[in-house]
Design an enzyme around this catalytic site. Structure first.
Site, PDB file in Angstrom:
ATOM      1  N   ARG A  78       7.017 -13.896 -14.052  1.00 22.97           N
ATOM      2  CA  ARG A  78       5.655 -13.391 -14.308  1.00 22.97           C
ATOM      3  C   ARG A  78       4.586 -14.393 -13.852  1.00 22.97           C
ATOM      4  O   ARG A  78       3.430 -14.041 -13.645  1.00 22.97           O
ATOM      5  CB  ARG A  78       5.484 -13.021 -15.794  1.00 22.97           C
ATOM      6  CG  ARG A  78       4.154 -12.383 -16.104  1.00 22.97           C
ATOM      7  CD  ARG A  78       4.172 -11.426 -17.295  1.00 22.97           C
ATOM      8  NE  ARG A  78       4.896 -11.920 -18.448  1.00 22.97           N
ATOM      9  CZ  ARG A  78       4.483 -12.904 -19.238  1.00 22.97           C
ATOM     10  NH1 ARG A  78       3.341 -13.525 -18.992  1.00 22.97           N
ATOM     11  NH2 ARG A  78       5.205 -13.274 -20.275  1.00 22.97           N
ATOM     12  N   TYR A 145     -12.484   5.774  -4.414  1.00 24.26           N
ATOM     13  CA  TYR A 145     -11.226   6.394  -4.813  1.00 24.26           C
ATOM     14  C   TYR A 145     -11.373   6.921  -6.254  1.00 24.26           C
ATOM     15  O   TYR A 145     -11.984   6.245  -7.096  1.00 24.26           O
ATOM     16  CB  TYR A 145     -10.117   5.346  -4.720  1.00 24.26           C
ATOM     17  CG  TYR A 145      -8.816   5.779  -5.323  1.00 24.26           C
ATOM     18  CD1 TYR A 145      -8.090   6.827  -4.760  1.00 24.26           C
ATOM     19  CD2 TYR A 145      -8.309   5.159  -6.459  1.00 24.26           C
ATOM     20  CE1 TYR A 145      -6.894   7.243  -5.322  1.00 24.26           C
ATOM     21  CE2 TYR A 145      -7.109   5.562  -7.026  1.00 24.26           C
ATOM     22  CZ  TYR A 145      -6.414   6.610  -6.453  1.00 24.26           C
ATOM     23  OH  TYR A 145      -5.239   7.021  -7.010  1.00 24.26           O
ATOM     24  N   ASP A 219     -13.154  -2.404  -0.851  1.00 27.96           N
ATOM     25  CA  ASP A 219     -11.825  -1.791  -0.815  1.00 27.96           C
ATOM     26  C   ASP A 219     -11.544  -1.443   0.649  1.00 27.96           C
ATOM     27  O   ASP A 219     -12.190  -0.562   1.220  1.00 27.96           O
ATOM     28  CB  ASP A 219     -11.804  -0.539  -1.709  1.00 27.96           C
ATOM     29  CG  ASP A 219     -10.417   0.067  -1.840  1.00 27.96           C
ATOM     30  OD1 ASP A 219      -9.630  -0.036  -0.880  1.00 27.96           O
ATOM     31  OD2 ASP A 219     -10.124   0.667  -2.897  1.00 27.96           O
ATOM     32  N   LYS A 244      -0.502   2.167   0.570  1.00 25.59           N
ATOM     33  CA  LYS A 244      -0.903   3.073   1.647  1.00 25.59           C
ATOM     34  C   LYS A 244      -0.489   2.505   3.006  1.00 25.59           C
ATOM     35  O   LYS A 244       0.681   2.505   3.317  1.00 25.59           O
ATOM     36  CB  LYS A 244      -2.414   3.335   1.545  1.00 25.59           C
ATOM     37  CG  LYS A 244      -2.902   3.627   0.107  1.00 25.59           C
ATOM     38  CD  LYS A 244      -2.433   4.964  -0.436  1.00 25.59           C
ATOM     39  CE  LYS A 244      -2.692   5.157  -1.925  1.00 25.59           C
ATOM     40  NZ  LYS A 244      -4.082   4.983  -2.353  1.00 25.59           N
TER      41      LYS A 244
END
Ligand SMILES: *Cc1c(COP(=O)(O)O)cnc(C)c1O
Length: 435
Positions: A78, A145, A219, A244
């Site tokens: 982590r 988005y 973005d 994407k």
């Protein structure tokens, strides 16, 4: 010979190899020394500790957002993973960033940015003795988005949002929305789902004039670093849904935040948020996303060529009111294609004359094109933003009911056009049918 490199920033002063070359080699410089050819994949959840003191030092350094020191133990997955760190190094290289931090999804990346901006707000209010604010003031340039819009609109992470006025030129709209207390300005270009282009330099100018300490986050999911490098335009942070184009094959989720040189403190902040909230990218995802980078420039250009062909061809169909794509006449009034972005990209939208019924008929009549959300992969996808990705968006910002978004893949554009035309023909028949 920089002149041969179509995707280089024209005024890039460094003589680094072209983006196409870096996409193949980024994050792989040490593979020869390791004696391996493919990207190493480390799935360890925990790591041997040399001794308690050294282990503790490493823990403290990593939990505070620092880099892993040579030879030190990563302690726990982590906190640090070498496969993820390698992918981050590659993304930073492609985005001209000082570093990048990867997350489990694009939304996790945005969430970390919002939480980190709230941290900056708390530090700021503590320093000035003001009452601690609940979270950061964010200015959003719509459209975004749908998930990003929803997260900001609900203020789930303690942020407050001011949307810019879409009726004003973007520079004036941002100047009107930003206050000296604003910590973050978020925009997308091309924006999801209308493919609007936003002048990043104009937004940065407006923000700097009012709130010099606010960060501008772009973005860059739709453009990818192949077509646009927002940090070179003055932005502070670049966000990606790596799910994407970066991965490109529809089989790995991920998110990335790349940080402008000079803002190194943000790298540590973002890594700390990731470690504390557990928003990490799985190393197998990092491996797949990193592997996707090698073909990113070729995919993006080829998909863009297909999208440009389709955008022109679909504009003439009787079922189509208009096609939204930066290549279309009138779609780029500020001349950003060629200046800010080297090409129009491979996502387009069609607005249908028959509204929702026509859009539904087209979506369910396609045979080659898959009706599914997401974008940027090697296969063509179509989806209805108002019903799906942008369903939570409120009021006037909600997309048109007749809008279908198309992410053009690597199929032969002639085959895609044939499929789209047969589906659009059905929409025309539907309109002509007696009610
Ligand atoms: C998909 C998408 C996101 C969210 O990314 P996930 O990986 O789905 O969490 C954010 N921004 C844009 C522009 C997107 O298309």
């Amino acid at each position: 010979m920089r002149a041969q490199n179509p995707d280089a920033c024209p005024d890039d002063p460094t003589a680094r190899p072209s983006l196409r070359t870096r996409a193949v080699h980024a994050g792989r410089a040490d593979l020869g020394d390791l004696g391996v050819h493919a990207l190493p994949l480390d799935l360890s959840t925990t790591y041997p500790l040399p001794d308690v003191v050294a282990g503790g030092d490493s823990y403290e350094r990593l939990a505070g957002g620092g880099d892993l020191e040579a030879g030190a133990s990563p302690v726990y997955a982590r906190l640090w993973n070498p496969t993820v760190a390698r992918f981050e190094e590659a993304m930073a290289d492609l985005e001209h960033a000082v570093g990048a931090v990867a997350f489990g999804t694009g939304m996790a990346a945005l969430s970390a940015v919002l939480v980190a901006a709230g941290q900056v707000e708390r530090e700021g209010t503590a320093a000035t003795g003001e009452a601690a604010a609940a979270g950061a003031h964010v200015v959003g340039v719509r459209p975004l988005y749908g998930g990003s819009d929803h997260l900001l609109a609900t203020g789930l992470l303690g942020t407050t949002i001011t949307w810019t006025d879409p009726a004003l030129p973007v520079e004036d709209a941002v100047r009107a929305a930003v206050t000296p207390r604003t910590r973050l300005v978020l925009l997308e270009t091309p924006a999801n789902p209308t493919l609007d282009l936003v002048d990043v330099r104009a937004v940065v100018r407006a923000v700097r004039a009012v709130a010099p300490d606010a960060v501008v986050a772009v973005d860059n999911t739709f453009a990818t670093p192949v077509l646009q490098q927002p940090l070179d335009l003055g932005a502070d942070l670049v966000l990606h849904s790596a799910t994407k184009f970066i991965g490109g094959h529809g089989d790995a989720m991920g998110g990335v935040v790349a940080v402008r040189p000079g803002l190194t403190a943000w790298l540590a902040r973002l890594r700390t948020v990731r470690a504390l909230t557990g928003a990490l990218l799985h190393p197998l995802g990092a491996y797949l996303l990193h592997r996707g980078l090698a073909t990113l420039p070729l995919r993006v250009r080829e998909q863009q060529a297909g999208a440009t062909t389709l955008a022109a061809a679909l504009a003439g169909h009787p079922a189509v009111r208009d096609v939204l794509h930066p290549s279309r006449p009138g779609a780029d009034p500020s001349g950003l294609v060629g200046r800010q972005m080297s090409g129009p990209g491979s996502v387009l939208a069609v607005r249908l004359r028959g509204g929702m019924p026509a859009a539904a008929a087209v979506a369910s009549s396609l045979r080659l094109v898959t009706h599914a959300v997401s974008l940027g992969g090697v296969d063509t996808l179509v989806q209805h933003p108002a019903a799906l990705t942008h369903r939570p968006v409120q009021g006037d910002a909600r997309p048109d009911d007749g809008l279908l978004r198309l992410s053009v893949g690597l199929e032969d554009p002639a085959d895609l056009l044939a499929d789209l035309v047969q589906a659009l023909d059905r929409a025309v028949l539907l309109e002509q049918a007696p009610a």
